[in-house]
Design an enzyme around this catalytic site. Sequence first.
Site, mmCIF file in Angstrom:
data_model
loop_
_atom_site.group_PDB
_atom_site.id
_atom_site.type_symbol
_atom_site.label_atom_id
_atom_site.label_comp_id
_atom_site.label_asym_id
_atom_site.label_seq_id
_atom_site.Cartn_x
_atom_site.Cartn_y
_atom_site.Cartn_z
ATOM 1 C CB THR A 156 17.812 -39.450 -0.703
ATOM 2 O OG1 THR A 156 16.622 -40.195 -0.911
ATOM 3 C CG2 THR A 156 18.063 -38.564 -1.904
ATOM 4 C CD GLU A 211 -1.280 -2.318 2.117
ATOM 5 O OE1 GLU A 211 -0.093 -2.641 1.899
ATOM 6 O OE2 GLU A 211 -2.010 -2.947 2.914
HETATM 7 C C1 AOF Z 1 0.133 -5.073 4.550
HETATM 8 N N1 AOF Z 1 0.737 -4.865 3.364
HETATM 9 O O1 AOF Z 1 2.307 -5.363 1.848
HETATM 10 C C2 AOF Z 1 2.218 -6.687 3.788
HETATM 11 C C3 AOF Z 1 1.551 -6.917 5.016
HETATM 12 O O2 AOF Z 1 7.392 -7.413 9.472
HETATM 13 P P1 AOF Z 1 6.461 -6.365 8.931
HETATM 14 O O3 AOF Z 1 6.431 -5.119 9.680
HETATM 15 O O4 AOF Z 1 6.688 -6.180 7.443
HETATM 16 O O5 AOF Z 1 4.977 -6.964 9.106
HETATM 17 C C4 AOF Z 1 4.696 -8.236 8.689
HETATM 18 C C5 AOF Z 1 3.218 -8.483 8.776
HETATM 19 O O6 AOF Z 1 2.518 -7.470 8.081
HETATM 20 C C6 AOF Z 1 2.826 -9.779 8.094
HETATM 21 O O7 AOF Z 1 2.846 -10.883 8.941
HETATM 22 C C7 AOF Z 1 1.428 -9.470 7.610
HETATM 23 O O8 AOF Z 1 0.490 -9.600 8.677
HETATM 24 C C8 AOF Z 1 1.523 -8.017 7.228
HETATM 25 N N2 AOF Z 1 1.959 -7.904 5.837
HETATM 26 N N3 AOF Z 1 0.506 -6.112 5.334
HETATM 27 O O9 AOF Z 1 -0.749 -4.299 4.925
HETATM 28 C C9 AOF Z 1 1.766 -5.619 2.936
HETATM 29 N N4 AOF Z 1 3.292 -7.428 3.419
HETATM 30 ZN ZN ZN Z 2 1.023 -2.856 6.024
#
Ligand code: AOF
Ligand code: ZN
Length: 367
Positions: A200, A56
């Site tokens: 393996t 976003e």
């Molecule tokens: C969003 N937009 O593009 C993503 C989200 O480690 P951080 O701070 O990047 O947070 C990770 C968490 O944020 C992840 O587990 C998921 O819940 C959310 N990811 N959220 O709004 C994004 N990548």
């Molecule tokens: Zn976010």
Amino acid sequence: MDQRDLDLWHMQRALELAAQGQGLVEPNPMVGCVIARGAEIIGEGWHRRFGGPHAEVEALRIAGDRAAGATVYVTLEPCCHHGKTPPCSRALREAVVARVVVAQRDPFPQVDGGGVAELQAAGVEVELGLREDEARRLNAPYLKLVGSGRPWVIAKWAMTLDGRIATRAGSSQWISGEQSRQIVHALRGRVDAIMVGRETALRDDPLLTARPPGPRTALRVVVDTRASLSPQSRLARTADQSPVLVAAGREAPEARRQRLAAAGCEVFVCQPDDHAGRLEYLLDELGRRRLTNVLVEGGGRLLGSLFDARQIDEVHVFIAPKLVGGASATSPVGGEGIAQMAEALALQNVELQRVGPDVYLHARVGR
Ligand code: AOF
Ligand code: ZN
């Protein structure tokens, strides 16, 4: 195009953007975002790498002031927590977007509906569930890890048309062609762990690295109850370059454990006394380490145990147009198996492709 078709169209684009993060964002989810005014896209972005800006934020940066009053399409619920970056829900509120269309709720405990609730409370119109099935399929490994604490298990094998992974004498190089093996290396380069069984490791003396390297370097795991991997094996000899974990049992002799540890391998002891219990214990441990995707490359015994424990989530199979025969020649999935055809694991989302002389089939296990 009416509003509904426009929504589907933009969300499709957001999903395509999200998919570009595969192999780069784990253990985070893949997320894509499109900001639009009617048919016109005024900003787009995706989560490009672990620790990097969320989708976003990227899209808002491009849209700038034009985001005010616009519609945002995002493949996962915007986060509302302070993680490595500030909450996306706040960024969207501050940009005074009019409407947010979300493909699926984020089950991550610190979000879990909170992002949607916050936007709605601020007067933003939110629609949840557009192209949800596709979004879930894309992030199935992330969803499994968050939901169960275990990684997504991908089984891979190459077999002859008569269903053998080796001849009766154990010869197995090579079954599939060069192009098929390139696909395997691409898979290896995007997963978090590559796992094989003791036999393996002994018979093939594999390196289990991605050549050429991919976006991530996998932990190489040998399921080896008695810690019998040789310190002279190629795995052990390269342990200082990319990590090797030997998943041993409690009965593994102390001297062998120490020998492998001295060679630079990590020896992890799986406590349970039964094979199935040890495998689940190992998967739990890999999940604790936030490993999202595990590629299991055989052999038949390990894949059989995983099959019996219902722990396989996805299969990638290369079928070579060759016949080797032999009642004693190994087949890809051993174990107990099932008795009734009606109990067979049903595969879904089957994709078929011809790769050089081979047929490449990959599919998900239905649940
Ligand atoms: C969003 N937009 O593009 C993503 C989200 O480690 P951080 O701070 O990047 O947070 C990770 C968490 O944020 C992840 O587990 C998921 O819940 C959310 N990811 N959220 O709004 C994004 N990548
Ligand atoms: Zn976010």
